[in-house]
Write an enzyme that holds these catalytic residues in place. Structure first.
Site, short mmCIF file in Angstrom:
data_model
loop_
_atom_site.label_atom_id
_atom_site.label_comp_id
_atom_site.label_asym_id
_atom_site.label_seq_id
_atom_site.Cartn_x
_atom_site.Cartn_y
_atom_site.Cartn_z
N CYS A 126 0.82 -1.23 0.00
CA CYS A 126 0.00 0.00 0.00
C CYS A 126 0.85 1.27 0.00
CB CYS A 126 -1.00 0.00 1.15
SG CYS A 126 -0.25 -0.08 2.78
N LYS A 203 -6.09 -9.12 11.09
CA LYS A 203 -5.98 -7.67 10.91
C LYS A 203 -7.33 -7.15 10.44
CE LYS A 203 -3.59 -4.10 8.31
NZ LYS A 203 -2.47 -3.78 7.41
N LYS A 256 -4.37 -7.17 15.25
CA LYS A 256 -4.27 -5.74 15.02
C LYS A 256 -5.62 -5.16 14.61
CE LYS A 256 -2.14 -2.63 11.77
NZ LYS A 256 -1.46 -2.52 10.52
C1 PBG Z 1 -0.37 -1.83 5.85
C2 PBG Z 1 -0.31 -1.42 7.27
C3 PBG Z 1 -1.17 -0.49 7.89
C4 PBG Z 1 -0.73 -0.42 9.22
C5 PBG Z 1 0.35 -1.26 9.36
N1 PBG Z 1 0.58 -1.88 8.14
C6 PBG Z 1 -2.24 0.35 7.36
C7 PBG Z 1 -3.43 -0.21 6.75
O1 PBG Z 1 -3.65 -1.41 6.73
O2 PBG Z 1 -4.18 0.60 6.23
C8 PBG Z 1 -1.37 0.43 10.28
C9 PBG Z 1 -0.55 0.67 11.50
C10 PBG Z 1 -1.05 1.75 12.39
O3 PBG Z 1 -2.15 2.28 12.23
O4 PBG Z 1 -0.30 2.08 13.30
N2 PBG Z 1 0.88 -1.84 5.24
#
Ligand code: PBG
Length: 333
Positions: A126, A203, A256
């Site tokens: 991303c 996640k 997460k």
């Molecule tokens: C995606 C990723 C995200 C976070 C960690 N890895 C963002 C998403 O999925 O939009 C979020 C971490 C945070 O909010 O501290 N590479």
């Protein structure tokens, strides 16, 4: 049970003397359980504070080294790197460059700190795609969506590239089906059988990632991540995701965000007995910092309470932006 009740039993007895209270405390935070997320960008001498995450910065490689050095002096050993690349395109190709920003950071950190730090890498696209989704897109029934199996191929390459540059643990965060298996196969084929995988297995599609998207410059340009990240309403599904990732060879499991998902952390730990990491994400951090700055809460007290609750729920490791403050406070006792 009746005979052992009040007035014979008085739970307050164990709370009367503060030293006895210390003796019966069930959960203790340890700086060795902390992993600090860091954002690296091209250039030199850059240390841009992220406005919604006070105390956290976008860093160029030279300043990243200073930052890791300072954190290491506080006892922090684990660091997870996020990259902001020089260019973005439809497939996120800047993620695979041998001299990409995360690869450069890994080499510099390994050269400076050798094996005194554990370097983790977030494995996702991303930050590298111009559309901000976690892999290349394809059309599915008239709608653009992330191409799962095409993403697996490049995910394995990204992990190999990071392992070659010095990553100690790879942490895929894209919630693609089969990602752990694809990465394991790619790493093994390249001779990295010893590199563990920390899978962001459960996640959630969460509003708590807001500030991170400013930090990593990675918001999706259309739609949301609901077709790959999990629905916050689901718990059984988290167990299923974890079960699959373990079967594919995940070494650590991540849940997460952390705070709204303490029940998931507990379920995963209780059922699978594997190392569990919890990501105390950007929005959780920002809320505490904002309320603390306004004097509405006692930041130190609330932060330590939150981190303790994550550990009490069952997390072995905590990824958190509070690392440095918490490490200092724990030292002070
Ligand atoms: C995606 C990723 C995200 C976070 C960690 N890895 C963002 C998403 O999925 O939009 C979020 C971490 C945070 O909010 O501290 N590479």
């Amino acid at each position: 049970m009746n005979s052992a009740a009040f007035p014979h039993v008085r739970p307050r007895r164990l709370r009367f003397n503060p030293l006895v209270r210390d003796m019966v405390r069930e959960t203790a935070l340890d700086v060795r359980d902390f992993i600090l997320p860091l954002f690296v960008r091209p250039g030199s001498g850059i240390r841009n504070e992220i406005s919604s995450m006070p105390g956290n910065f976008q860093l160029s490689v030279d300043r990243l080294i200073d930052e890791v050095g300072a954190a290491k002096d506080l006892g922090i050993r684990g660091f997870i790197l996020f990259g902001i690349p020089t260019f973005k395109d439809a497939t996120g190709s800047s993620a695979l460059q041998d001299d990409g920003i995360v690869q450069q950071a890994l080499r510099a950190l390994k050269q400076t700190f050798k094996n005194e730090v554990v370097l983790l890498t977030d494995e996702c696209f991303c930050e590298y795609t111009d559309h901000g989704h976690c892999g290349p897109l394809c059309e599915v029934q008239g709608r653009m969506d992330v191409d799962n199996d095409a993403t697996l191929e490049i995910l394995a390459k990204q992990c190999v590239s990071h392992a070659m540059a010095g990553a100690d643990i790879v942490a895929p965060s894209g919630m693609m089906d089969g990602m752990v298996q694809a990465i394991r196969a790619g790493l093994d084929e390249a001779g990295f059988e010893q590199i563990p995988i920390m899978s962001y297995a459960a996640k959630y599609a969460s509003g708590f990632y807001g500030p991170f998207r400013e930090a990593a410059e990675s918001p999706p340009q259309f739609g949301d991540r609901g077709s790959y990240q999990m629905d916050p309403a689901n718990g059984d599904e988290a167990e299923r995701e974890v079960e699959l990732d373990l079967a594919e060879g995940a070494d650590f499991i991540m849940v997460k965000p952390a705070l709204s998902y303490l029940d998931i952390i507990r379920r995963v730990k209780q059922r699978f007995h594997v190392p569990v990491a919890a990501y105390n994400v950007s929005g959780e951090y920002a809320m505490v910092k904002a309320a603390g700055a306004k004097g509405w809460i006692d930041e130190r007290r609330v932060t330590l309470e939150i981190l303790t609750s994550i550990k009490r729920a069952g997390a072995d490791l905590i990824l958190t932006y509070h690392c440095r403050d918490a490490a200092k406070w724990l030292k002070q006792g």
